[in-house]
Design a protein around this motif. Structure first.
Motif, mmCIF file in Angstrom:
data_model
loop_
_atom_site.group_PDB
_atom_site.id
_atom_site.type_symbol
_atom_site.label_atom_id
_atom_site.label_comp_id
_atom_site.label_asym_id
_atom_site.label_seq_id
_atom_site.Cartn_x
_atom_site.Cartn_y
_atom_site.Cartn_z
ATOM 1 N N ARG A 119 0.842 -1.199 0.000
ATOM 2 C CA ARG A 119 0.000 0.000 0.000
ATOM 3 C C ARG A 119 0.875 1.245 0.000
ATOM 4 N N LEU A 120 0.555 2.173 -0.883
ATOM 5 C CA LEU A 120 1.266 3.439 -0.977
ATOM 6 C C LEU A 120 0.338 4.580 -0.581
ATOM 7 N N VAL A 121 0.754 5.383 0.406
ATOM 8 C CA VAL A 121 0.003 6.570 0.815
ATOM 9 C C VAL A 121 0.689 7.780 0.190
ATOM 10 N N HIS A 122 -0.029 8.450 -0.705
ATOM 11 C CA HIS A 122 0.525 9.586 -1.427
ATOM 12 C C HIS A 122 0.524 10.851 -0.567
ATOM 13 N N GLN A 123 1.304 11.840 -0.993
ATOM 14 C CA GLN A 123 1.350 13.121 -0.293
ATOM 15 C C GLN A 123 -0.020 13.790 -0.270
ATOM 16 N N GLU A 124 -0.811 13.591 -1.325
ATOM 17 C CA GLU A 124 -2.094 14.295 -1.453
ATOM 18 C C GLU A 124 -3.254 13.543 -0.806
ATOM 19 N N TYR A 125 -2.970 12.485 -0.050
ATOM 20 C CA TYR A 125 -3.935 11.688 0.718
ATOM 21 C C TYR A 125 -4.821 10.824 -0.175
ATOM 22 N N GLN A 126 -5.415 11.419 -1.238
ATOM 23 C CA GLN A 126 -6.269 10.704 -2.185
ATOM 24 C C GLN A 126 -7.444 10.002 -1.497
ATOM 25 N N LEU A 127 -8.105 10.714 -0.589
ATOM 26 C CA LEU A 127 -9.307 10.196 0.053
ATOM 27 C C LEU A 127 -10.513 10.399 -0.860
ATOM 28 N N MET A 128 -11.546 9.586 -0.673
ATOM 29 C CA MET A 128 -12.798 9.787 -1.405
ATOM 30 C C MET A 128 -13.501 10.987 -0.766
ATOM 31 N N PRO A 129 -13.738 12.056 -1.533
ATOM 32 C CA PRO A 129 -14.181 13.332 -0.942
ATOM 33 C C PRO A 129 -15.611 13.349 -0.423
ATOM 34 N N ASN A 130 -16.477 12.494 -0.948
ATOM 35 C CA ASN A 130 -17.904 12.606 -0.632
ATOM 36 C C ASN A 130 -18.421 11.545 0.332
ATOM 37 N N VAL A 131 -17.519 10.836 0.979
ATOM 38 C CA VAL A 131 -17.934 9.890 2.007
ATOM 39 C C VAL A 131 -17.142 10.186 3.280
ATOM 40 N N SER A 132 -17.646 9.715 4.398
ATOM 41 C CA SER A 132 -17.059 10.046 5.693
ATOM 42 C C SER A 132 -15.708 9.382 5.922
ATOM 43 N N VAL A 133 -15.057 9.816 6.980
ATOM 44 C CA VAL A 133 -13.793 9.211 7.398
ATOM 45 C C VAL A 133 -13.995 7.710 7.614
ATOM 46 N N ARG A 134 -15.055 7.375 8.322
ATOM 47 C CA ARG A 134 -15.339 5.956 8.606
ATOM 48 C C ARG A 134 -15.525 5.167 7.312
ATOM 49 N N VAL A 168 -14.057 12.213 14.748
ATOM 50 C CA VAL A 168 -14.338 12.823 13.434
ATOM 51 C C VAL A 168 -14.777 11.774 12.418
ATOM 52 N N GLN A 169 -15.164 10.583 12.883
ATOM 53 C CA GLN A 169 -15.443 9.483 11.960
ATOM 54 C C GLN A 169 -16.599 9.752 11.007
ATOM 55 N N ASP A 170 -17.528 10.631 11.377
ATOM 56 C CA ASP A 170 -18.686 10.898 10.519
ATOM 57 C C ASP A 170 -18.519 12.132 9.642
ATOM 58 N N ARG A 171 -17.363 12.761 9.703
ATOM 59 C CA ARG A 171 -17.125 13.961 8.894
ATOM 60 C C ARG A 171 -16.553 13.605 7.530
ATOM 61 N N LEU A 172 -16.757 14.514 6.570
ATOM 62 C CA LEU A 172 -16.169 14.354 5.246
ATOM 63 C C LEU A 172 -14.715 14.828 5.289
ATOM 64 N N PRO A 173 -13.884 14.370 4.363
ATOM 65 C CA PRO A 173 -12.481 14.800 4.355
ATOM 66 C C PRO A 173 -12.288 16.315 4.357
ATOM 67 N N ARG A 174 -13.158 17.053 3.666
ATOM 68 C CA ARG A 174 -12.993 18.512 3.629
ATOM 69 C C ARG A 174 -13.333 19.176 4.964
ATOM 70 N N GLN A 175 -13.908 18.416 5.880
ATOM 71 C CA GLN A 175 -14.293 18.974 7.177
ATOM 72 C C GLN A 175 -13.282 18.650 8.280
ATOM 73 N N ARG A 196 -6.666 3.759 6.302
ATOM 74 C CA ARG A 196 -7.244 3.052 5.162
ATOM 75 C C ARG A 196 -6.215 2.130 4.506
ATOM 76 N N ALA A 197 -4.967 2.600 4.438
ATOM 77 C CA ALA A 197 -3.916 1.818 3.782
ATOM 78 C C ALA A 197 -3.612 0.525 4.530
ATOM 79 N N VAL A 198 -3.709 0.550 5.860
ATOM 80 C CA VAL A 198 -3.361 -0.655 6.636
ATOM 81 C C VAL A 198 -4.586 -1.480 7.017
#
Length: 300
Positions: free
Chosen positions: A51-66, A97-104, A117-119
């Motif tokens: 698993r590679l974690v990039h500098q830009e995180y690359q999270l899915m923007p429209n779903v929560s942390v969880r 913060v599990q129910d927040r979106l990445p932008r929050q 997520r990577a592990v």
């Protein structure tokens, strides 16, 4: 393992090669003695155990942390999936913060989410590309401590690249120095710091004085080396004394728990030293004491 190198030295390229996301020009990558195929050989680039974690995180923007973390274990049985996500939320300090979106959430929380997520599905290898570079000091320390704890608890091999030696020295078991795509030194952090192979390796692992042999007599130190030979002296090995080498302070840098001073010994020799003495100022004449045993000769 920490990997340190200047910008453009090939750190991110190496991670991409190791993750099976870039084809190598020559040679091969092997994991547990099995070859890792490049993207030209597979339908979907990458390797299921890396698993590679990039500098830009690359999270899915429209779903929560969880949900970001849960996505990595979506094919697992629901009871285990719930257990694993809760475990990582707690371990990575993300429960609140599990129910927040990445932008929050903050940059530190995004980084911790990306690592969680990577592990999540327990890969064999975790690759981190500059995992602390975008973070402020408090978040940097939190994420650094979390990585230290996580890789040991999960028993995951981890390689992270950074341009900041402080991060690598503090948590890595082994430290590599990369320059122009070549690994020029690999050893324990302590050995690389105290016994760097080259002047470049010395500079990449912290503040250092790099001097040529011909300038040592100005410090009262004889040298049997050729005039252009290089040596390194760490600032913490140079002490302020009542007598010794006379030098004039050019600059004083407050570092919190100590001062780093820049002092001119001669026209060609300027030394950096560490001290806890207050009241020092530019223009002040001081005396320095060097330990000959602290001098380490290096390649150019």
């Amino acid at each position: 393992m920490g990997l340190v190198g200047a910008s453009g030295s090939g750190k991110s390229t190496l991670l991409s090669l190791l993750a099976g996301l870039t084809d190598a020009d020559a040679g091969e990558v092997r994991l547990s003695d099995k070859r890792v195929p490049g993207p030209a050989e597979v339908l979907v680039p990458g390797h299921p155990a890396i698993r590679l974690v990039h500098q830009e995180y690359q999270l899915m923007p429209n779903v929560s942390v969880r949900q970001n973390i849960a996505y990595a274990v979506r094919y697992y049985e629901s009871t285990y999936r719930e257990f694993r996500v809760n475990e990582l939320l707690k371990l990575c300090h993300l429960t609140d913060v599990q129910d927040r979106l990445p932008r929050q959430i903050s940059g530190g929380e995004k980084q911790r989410t990306a690592i969680a997520r990577a592990v999540a599905d327990k890969p064999s290898v975790l690759l981190l590309d500059e995992p602390f570079s975008h973070l402020d000091l408090p978040n940097r320390q939190i994420v650094r401590d979390m990585v230290f704890t996580l890789v040991r608890q999960e028993q995951t091999a981890c390689l992270f690249v950074t341009h900041d030696a402080t991060d690598a020295l503090s948590i890595a078991n082994s430290l590599g120095i990369l320059r122009h795509g070549r690994l020029i030194q690999l050893d324990t952090p302590l050995t690389v710091y105290r016994r760097p192979a080259t002047a470049y390796a010395a500079r990449m692992t912290g503040s250092v004085n790099v001097l040529r042999a011909k300038h040592l007599p100005a410090l009262g130190l004889p040298s049997t080396k050729p005039a252009d030979s290089l040596c390194v002296i760490r600032p913490e090995t140079i002490r302020l004394a009542e007598t010794g080498i006379a030098a004039t302070i050019r600059a004083v840098f407050f570092k919190g728990y100590h001062y780093e001073i820049e002092a001119e010994v001669s026209r060609y020799v300027c030394l950096r030293a560490l001290t806890t003495h207050d009241g020092l100022h530019p223009g002040q004449v001081i005396h320095l004491e060097l330990d000959p045993a602290a001098i380490w000769w290096v390649n150019d």
